[in-house]
Structure formats: structure tokens, C-alpha cells
Design an enzyme around this catalytic site. Structure first.
Site, mmCIF file in Angstrom:
data_model
loop_
_atom_site.group_PDB
_atom_site.id
_atom_site.type_symbol
_atom_site.label_atom_id
_atom_site.label_comp_id
_atom_site.label_asym_id
_atom_site.label_seq_id
_atom_site.Cartn_x
_atom_site.Cartn_y
_atom_site.Cartn_z
ATOM 1 N N ARG A 220 -2.786 -5.419 14.742
ATOM 2 C CA ARG A 220 -3.251 -6.315 13.697
ATOM 3 C C ARG A 220 -3.566 -7.706 14.237
ATOM 4 O O ARG A 220 -4.535 -8.338 13.800
ATOM 5 C CB ARG A 220 -2.187 -6.402 12.604
ATOM 6 N N ASP B 219 13.062 -18.487 0.742
ATOM 7 C CA ASP B 219 14.286 -19.101 0.177
ATOM 8 C C ASP B 219 15.539 -18.623 0.916
ATOM 9 O O ASP B 219 16.446 -19.412 1.198
ATOM 10 C CB ASP B 219 14.474 -18.736 -1.300
ATOM 11 N N GLY C 41 0.821 -1.213 0.000
ATOM 12 C CA GLY C 41 0.000 0.000 0.000
ATOM 13 C C GLY C 41 0.853 1.260 0.000
ATOM 14 O O GLY C 41 0.319 2.372 -0.116
ATOM 15 N N GLY C 42 2.154 1.104 0.141
ATOM 16 C CA GLY C 42 3.066 2.257 0.052
ATOM 17 C C GLY C 42 3.185 3.071 1.331
ATOM 18 O O GLY C 42 3.918 4.060 1.371
HETATM 19 C C1 LIG Z 1 -0.165 -6.508 -0.422
HETATM 20 C C2 LIG Z 1 0.811 -5.980 0.579
HETATM 21 C C3 LIG Z 1 0.658 -4.683 1.076
HETATM 22 C C4 LIG Z 1 1.591 -4.178 1.981
HETATM 23 N N1 LIG Z 1 1.485 -2.866 2.380
HETATM 24 C C5 LIG Z 1 2.420 -2.361 3.206
HETATM 25 C C6 LIG Z 1 2.404 -0.977 3.540
HETATM 26 O O1 LIG Z 1 1.588 -0.206 3.054
HETATM 27 N N2 LIG Z 1 3.351 -0.530 4.420
HETATM 28 C C7 LIG Z 1 4.313 -1.356 4.957
HETATM 29 O O2 LIG Z 1 5.141 -0.893 5.731
HETATM 30 N N3 LIG Z 1 4.364 -2.663 4.607
HETATM 31 C C8 LIG Z 1 3.465 -3.173 3.742
HETATM 32 N N4 LIG Z 1 3.544 -4.491 3.379
HETATM 33 C C9 LIG Z 1 4.706 -5.289 3.814
HETATM 34 C C10 LIG Z 1 5.912 -4.918 2.960
HETATM 35 O O3 LIG Z 1 5.499 -4.629 1.653
HETATM 36 C C11 LIG Z 1 6.953 -6.040 2.913
HETATM 37 O O4 LIG Z 1 7.279 -6.460 4.205
HETATM 38 C C12 LIG Z 1 8.224 -5.555 2.247
HETATM 39 O O5 LIG Z 1 7.921 -4.977 0.999
HETATM 40 C C13 LIG Z 1 9.247 -6.672 2.074
HETATM 41 O O6 LIG Z 1 10.305 -6.161 1.305
HETATM 42 P P1 LIG Z 1 11.582 -7.060 1.004
HETATM 43 O O7 LIG Z 1 12.453 -6.250 0.134
HETATM 44 O O8 LIG Z 1 12.129 -7.595 2.263
HETATM 45 O O9 LIG Z 1 10.989 -8.294 0.206
HETATM 46 P P2 LIG Z 1 10.201 -8.299 -1.175
HETATM 47 O O10 LIG Z 1 9.805 -6.948 -1.606
HETATM 48 O O11 LIG Z 1 9.147 -9.311 -1.037
HETATM 49 O O12 LIG Z 1 11.314 -8.772 -2.206
HETATM 50 C C14 LIG Z 1 11.929 -10.038 -2.149
HETATM 51 C C15 LIG Z 1 12.421 -10.378 -3.549
HETATM 52 O O13 LIG Z 1 13.278 -11.507 -3.495
HETATM 53 C C16 LIG Z 1 12.986 -12.358 -4.585
HETATM 54 N N5 LIG Z 1 13.447 -13.706 -4.249
HETATM 55 C C17 LIG Z 1 12.911 -14.559 -3.350
HETATM 56 N N6 LIG Z 1 13.606 -15.696 -3.330
HETATM 57 C C18 LIG Z 1 14.608 -15.559 -4.228
HETATM 58 C C19 LIG Z 1 15.665 -16.411 -4.679
HETATM 59 N N7 LIG Z 1 15.822 -17.663 -4.204
HETATM 60 N N8 LIG Z 1 16.533 -15.959 -5.619
HETATM 61 C C20 LIG Z 1 16.376 -14.711 -6.157
HETATM 62 N N9 LIG Z 1 15.371 -13.881 -5.783
HETATM 63 C C21 LIG Z 1 14.518 -14.299 -4.826
HETATM 64 C C22 LIG Z 1 11.495 -12.230 -4.739
HETATM 65 O O14 LIG Z 1 11.052 -12.647 -6.007
HETATM 66 C C23 LIG Z 1 11.300 -10.726 -4.508
HETATM 67 O O15 LIG Z 1 11.416 -9.994 -5.690
HETATM 68 C C24 LIG Z 1 2.650 -5.001 2.451
HETATM 69 C C25 LIG Z 1 2.788 -6.309 1.974
HETATM 70 C C26 LIG Z 1 1.892 -6.798 1.028
HETATM 71 C C27 LIG Z 1 2.073 -8.182 0.501
#
Ligand SMILES: Cc1cc2nc3c(=O)[nH]c(=O)nc-3n(C[C@H](O)[C@H](O)[C@H](O)COP(=O)(O)OP(=O)(O)OC[C@H]3O[C@@H](n4cnc5c(N)ncnc54)[C@H](O)[C@@H]3O)c2cc1C
Length: 620
Positions: free
Chosen positions: A436, A377, A194-195
């Protein structure tokens, strides 16, 4: 029977068949007249079907006797997420003349909706089940790629928000970087979000207006997670949050300047990006990549194993490329794990839930808001090199899932202050401004684990305004995913809840809002957030009224790889695993039992930057 009668009979049959299809597709008269002479697998003509991606879309397919000759989509899929798929997938289907094209992991709903729509049209065109099965089995031919080996200063695994923050920070420190991403594009969960990004500009007018401070952000984050989070990391998170916003702005990301309370955020401190959902982060990251050549992206490359040198330092990654080839990436400096959480790994989340027994079940009956590739992973790879996994049982569910898919699409709320939750009896059942976990546990106690968000037109004066997921209220109402009525009684009827109870519930709630006789007083569920940021919420009393049905959905995994303040990964003895850094949802122990809404995006930017800087500094 004369030939002419035969022609009329077949024409009528073809026209009838097309007019009575579920999706309302009707062939043009040209197509119908061609139908009389068709001898191939399809009845030539133009057919359309309506399906549901993130939003409703109309798929129109033109076929001749044996092939698709055109596909047109009418859609409003989100820019940067579903829209590119809507652009590319029809071309891929046309080129393949088959339905076995790849589903795009970050836009599964859009991908599946297009395939469903095209399949429906082909069925309308008379394709038999055998033909459909044959078309589904046709896969694009991909040339087998050679095994490959690369070396970079810093290697990042995962191109979500944490990974891209780490990669760009390392590049800004003068390093060359390789990012491995298992899907075909960057984004992960971050682009679907949701940003809402919590950050306090301490001492600013905005902070003062809301009695907010970094100290309060720290306190609420720590206490909101039942003091199980690492206080040092919580302090870093909150103290560096505003720097994170400024850094994103420097990269080109826009924020509206408005702050709001996101569900479970407990306080109005979420910054709202100017672009929909999480797309603003990736527009900014992409523009950095366009201008700088020191970050190389390896898409469709799945990391499987961390490589460790003879001194026990992590020195690279072994991965699988798109065609099953082996890709080895060596790191001169550090390796950053940024693969996100494990909400889509049912086995892992069920096992983790056994630890805490927090949720009645986390089996496949409970959907998830997450992208399909979020399967833990990185956690599995890190554990294999001795990383300590902490608080794996702390799994967050939201009460806001779409009843069909579990996604947050169709979530009509804008901010906590302007909506209530009611159950199927039309009664409130929880403090909707609270945590939550408490909200979702309370929802598990309600009939059919189902609730409705109820609000009025204050947030949607015309219905054309967007929710936090880029959808207009009008489009949701049209698609039957939200209810709209001029009176609460009519709304109750559409929702299937007792009108008298719903009306009484809302009357009672309104007494606490601006102008009510209980204004400012805590209610029976402990709710204190009634006024919106402008102090204008006078309750739910301005028609039209809106409601949307929601269910529990697995949203965030707070457990994962343990890190220290430098984002270095620790082993079970609390020692640093040299060369290995981690950031974002792959890590554990920051948010404790319950992550505040809006704190995850802060986490990925703050710790993504720390991990990138630490990995750039590290030498073996
Ligand atoms: C629908 C939704 C709405 C949300 N809204 C909010 C919000 O408004 N505010 C907030 O604070 N949080 C929100 N969250 C939570 C937040 O978005 C996530 O916790 C956060 O974006 C996670 O970021 P990240 O970079 O850790 O992982 P991600 O953004 O999930 O990125 C992980 C990446 O790693 C890749 N990957 C995985 N395994 C492998 C592998 N083995 N090899 C190579 N690549 C791999 C995946 O494909 C992905 O691209 C929301 C989550 C969701 C699902």
C-alpha cells in the site's frame, strides 16, 4: 390588477421556483395552490432533493406554513450503518422542528446528506437564510444527567471490533463487563471496513489451492512491514487468525468461504463475510449481547483518563457522559483500551509523520477513510500513565479514496487480480498487487495525485453486483461516481484521458493475463497477481468497461501503545503497566512500516480476545 391575476402570478412564480431548483424538486399542484394563501415561513407543499450519503438518496419534505409535516427518504444506505440513521434522523428533525440534531459519528455521510437534503427542501419552500440559521441552531433538549459511578470486573474502552471481542471474551470467562463508547452505537472503523479478514486454515483444501500456509502469512506480514513488526506478535496474529474466524462463526457471523486478495494483502487469503462491510461482526456481537446480560454498554460516554491506584495499577476510567456529567467506572480486574487509531487527529498524525517523513504532508488537505471519532484518545490516555508509544510515524495511506470525501465508498475494485490503476495520462504507474505504501507514494508522483481504477464486466456482469462497500456498479455510474462504456475509447473520453494510450496500456496488461503471450510473467512494474482465484482473469476485454477516479487517503495508523504477547501494555522500560491491556489499532509495533490489507481485522479479533482473557485473569 384583479385579484385573480395576482393569484395566477404567484402560482406561476411558486411553480417556477420549485421547478428550477438544483435538486429537481417540484411541488405538487396542491402545494402550489396553497402557496397563494401562505403567510408563514414556508410555502406549503412537498419538495424533494437528491443528495449523496454513502449512496445517492432522495429526501422529500412536506411543509405547512410554519412546520415540517412529513419527511420521506428513498435511500439504499448500508444496513447497520447508515440505514438506522435514515430511519431515525427524519423523526428527530420532525420532533425537534429544527436541524440541530446530532450527527451520528459512525455514519457522518448519511447524517450530513439527510440534513443537506432537508435544508435544500426548506430553501425550496422559501425559507430565508435567517430561518435556516434559526432551525440549525435549534438543538434537542437533553435532561442533564447526574454524575455516576459504576464497578465491573473488566472495563473496556471503545466498542469497535477489538473492544467487543475483548468484552465478549471476558464475559465468556465469567466476568461482568462495562464497555464505554463515545458515540451512540458500536462499530467504530470496524463496521465501515471492507470486511476482508486474512486467515489461513492451514492444510485445508483452500489453503493448498493457493499454495498458502500460516508460515507464508507470517513471512509476508513480517517482511511486508520491513521487519519492523514484533515477530512474536506477528506469529500470534497469523497462528490464531483462523481460530478468530471460527470464534466469529460461533458467535453467528457468516463468511462466504471465498478467499480473495485485498489491495495490499499480497496473497489470496482474505475471508469474505456474508454481510456487507463490517456489519456481520456487529450483528454477531449484538446477538451475544441480546442473549447475555453480563456486558453493559455505556454509549455517548467518552473516556478521558485512566485511574491508577496507590500501587501504580490501572483500576478504572474517568469519562464524560452525554450531558457533560462525570462517569467513573472502576475495574475489579483489568481495563482494556480499544479506542482505535488516530487517522482523524490531524495534529497527531502530522507530528508523527515528522518522525518518518514518509508522506509529503498529512495535513487536512489529505482526507481519511476513518470514522470521525478515531482521534487517538486511547493513545493519549495511555501515554499519560507511562505507556510506551512505538512506531507512531508508521502511517498507512491508501490510493483508493473518494475524491470528495476520502472514504472508500465508490471504490469499484473487488480484488487485486481483476483491475489496474492508470493516471490521468492513461498509463499504468505502479504494481497494483504490491504494498500500500508503494502504491500511494507512486500516486503522489502523478498529476493531481489522481488515478483511475479500470476494470471490465467480469466482476459486474449485470452492474447490479455489489462492490466491497455495499454499492452496485449501476448506482455509482448513475450518480456519476464511476464511468461505464462499451468501448475503451468511450471510457477514455469519459475519464478525460488519451484514448490511444489507455487502449495500448490495457493491451499490454492483457498480454500477462490468462491466454496472453506473456501469461504468468512478471510485468514491468513487478506485478505478479493477474489471475483471479479461479484462474480465470483473461484481462480487461469484456464490455462494458468501468473506471472510477481515486485519490490518496489516510487509512491506518500502525503506531501506538506497545503491548506484549498477553496484550499487556508496556512502559518505556519494557515493564508491564499492571491492570492495563490494549488491542486493535490503538496498539503499535505489530505491522511495522506497512500493514498488509486484511490483517487489521485479524489483529482486532486475535488481540481483542487475548486482551479480554488477560484482563479477566488479572487481579490486583
Ligand atoms: C473504510 C475502512 C475500510 C477498512 N477495510 C478493512 C478491511 O477490509 N480489512 C482489514 O483488515 N482492515 C480494514 N480496515 C482497517 C480496520 O477496519 C481497522 O484497523 C479496525 O477496524 C480497527 O478496529 P479497532 O477495534 O481497533 O478500532 P475501531 O473499530 O475504530 O473502534 C474504536 C472505537 O473506540 C471508540 N472510542 C474512541 N475514543 C474513545 C473514547 N475516548 N472513549 C470511548 N470510546 C472511544 C470509537 O468511537 C470506536 O467505536 C478498514 C478501515 C476503514 C476505515
Amino acid at each position: 390588477m384583479k385579484p385573480i391575476s395576482l393569484k395566477i402570478a404567484s402560482l406561476t412564480l411558486a411553480t417556477l421556483m420549485m421547478l428550477t431548483t438544483a435538486c429537481g424538486g417540484a411541488a405538487s399542484s396542491t402545494a402550489s395552490s396553497q402557496a397563494a394563501s401562505q403567510t408563514g415561513i414556508f410555502t406549503p407543499g412537498t419538495y424533494s432533493a437528491t443528495t449523496m450519503g454513502m449512496h445517492e438518496m432522495t429526501v422529500t419534505v412536506t411543509v405547512d406554513a410554519n412546520a415540517i409535516t412529513d419527511i420521506q427518504l428513498e435511500h439504499s444506505e448500508t444496513e447497520g450503518i447508515g440505514a438506522p440513521v435514515a430511519e431515525n434522523m427524519p423523526k428527530e428533525i420532525m420532533e425537534l422542528q429544527g436541524l440541530g440534531v446530532d450527527i451520528v459519528a459512525s455514519a457522518t455521510l448519511t447524517s450530513e446528506a439527510i440534513l443537506e437534503g432537508v435544508t435544500d427542501c426548506l430553501k425550496q419552500a422559501g425559507a430565508t437564510d435567517e430561518v435556516i440559521a434559526e432551525w440549525q441552531a435549534k438543538k434537542p433538549e437533553v435532561e442533564a444527567e447526574e454524575d455516576a459511578e459504576y464497578t465491573a470486573d473488566v472495563v473496556v474502552i471503545g466498542a469497535g471490533g477489538a473492544g467487543m471481542s475483548a468484552a465478549i471474551t471476558a464475559a465468556q470467562a465469567g466476568k461482568n463487563v462495562i464497555v464505554l463508547e463515545k458515540t451512540g452505537s458500536m462499530g467504530g472503523n470496524t463496521i465501515l471496513s471492507g470486511g476482508a479478514m486474512n486467515a489461513v486454515d492451514d492444510g485445508s483444501e483452500v489453503a493448498k489451492a493457493h499454495d498458502d500456509s500460516v508460515a507464508l502469512h507470517i513471512q509476508q506480514t513480517y517482511e511486508g512491514g520491513d521487519e519492523q513488526g514484533n515477530l512474536e506478535l506477528v506469529t500470534i496474529l497469523c497462528e490464531q487468525a483462523w481460530d478468530g474466524v471460527e470464534w466469529m462463526k460461533e458467535l453467528g457471523m457468516g463468511f462466504t468461504g471465498e478467499v480473495f486478495t485485498v489491495t495490499g494483502g499480497l496473497w489470496p487469503r482474505a475471508q469474505r463475510p456474508s454481510d456487507p462491510e463490517g456489519t456481520g461482526f456487529f450483528k454477531a456481537f449484538q446477538s451475544y449481547l441480546d442473549e447475555n446480560t453480563t456486558v453493559t454498554m455505556l454509549y455517548n460516554t467518552t473516556a478521558n483518563e485512566l485511574l491508577v491506584d496507590e500501587n501504580g495499577a490501572v483500576c478504572g476510567v474517568k469519562a464524560t457522559g452525554k450531558t457533560g456529567n462525570t462517569v467513573t467506572v472502576n475495574a475489579t480486574n483489568g481495563v482494556v483500551l480499544a479506542t482505535g487509531g488516530f487517522a482523524r487527529n490531524v495534529e497527531l498524525r502530522e507530528k508523527a509523520n515528522e518522525e518518518t517523513q514518509l508522506w509529503p504532508t498529512l495535513d487536512e488537505s489529505i482526507p481519511s477513510t476513518n470514522a470521525s471519532g478515531i482521534t487517538g484518545d486511547g493513545i493519549i490516555m495511555a501515554e499519560a500513565v507511562g505507556a510506551n508509544l512505538i512506531q507512531m510515524g508508521n502511517i498507512q495511506l491508501l490510493p483508493l479514496g473518494d475524491p470528495e470525501t476520502g472514504s472508500l465508498s465508490g471504490n469499484i475494485e473487488h480484488a487485486v487480480e481483476s483491475r489496474i490503476f492508470v493516471n490521468e495520462q492513461g498509463e499504468r504507474f505502479v504494481n497494483e498487487g504490491g504494498r500500500r505504501d508503494e502504491m500511494t507514494l507512486a500516486l503522489f508522483e502523478q498529476s493531481n495525485t489522481t488515478m483511475f481504477i479500470v476494470m471490465d464486466s467480469d466482476t459486474y456482469p449485470t452492474g447490479e453486483e455489489l462492490n466491497n462497500f455495499g454499492e452496485t456498479m449501476n448506482s455509482l455510474v448513475e450518480a456519476g461516481r464511476a464511468y461505464k462504456a462499451d468501448t475503451l475509447e468511450e471510457l477514455a473520453e469519459q475519464m478525460g484521458v488519451p484514448a490511444e494510450t489507455l487502449t495500448a496500456t490495457i493491451e499490454e496488461y492483457n498480454r500477462h493475463c490468462v491466454g496472453g503471450d506473456l501469461e504468468g510473467q512478471e510485468d514491468e512494474f513487478g506485478r505478479t497477481l493477474f489471475s483471479d482465484v479461479e484462474g480465470e482473469n483473461d484481462g480487461i476485454n469484456d464490455a462494458p468497461f468501468y473506471a472510477a477516479k481515486r485519490v490518496p487517503t489516510v487509512h491506518h495508523t500502525m503506531g501506538g501503545v506497545e503491548i506484549n504477547a498477553n496484550a499487556e501494555v508496556l512502559n518505556a522500560n519494557g515493564e508491564v503497566i499492571p491492570g492495563l491491556f490494549a488491542a486493535g489499532e490503538v496498539t503499535g509495533g505489530i505491522h511495522g512500516t506497512n500493514r498488509l490489507g486484511g490483517n487489521a481485522l485479524t489483529d482486532i479479533i486475535v488481540f481483542g480476545r487475548i486482551a479480554g482473557a488477560s484482563a479477566a485473569e488479572y487481579t490486583r
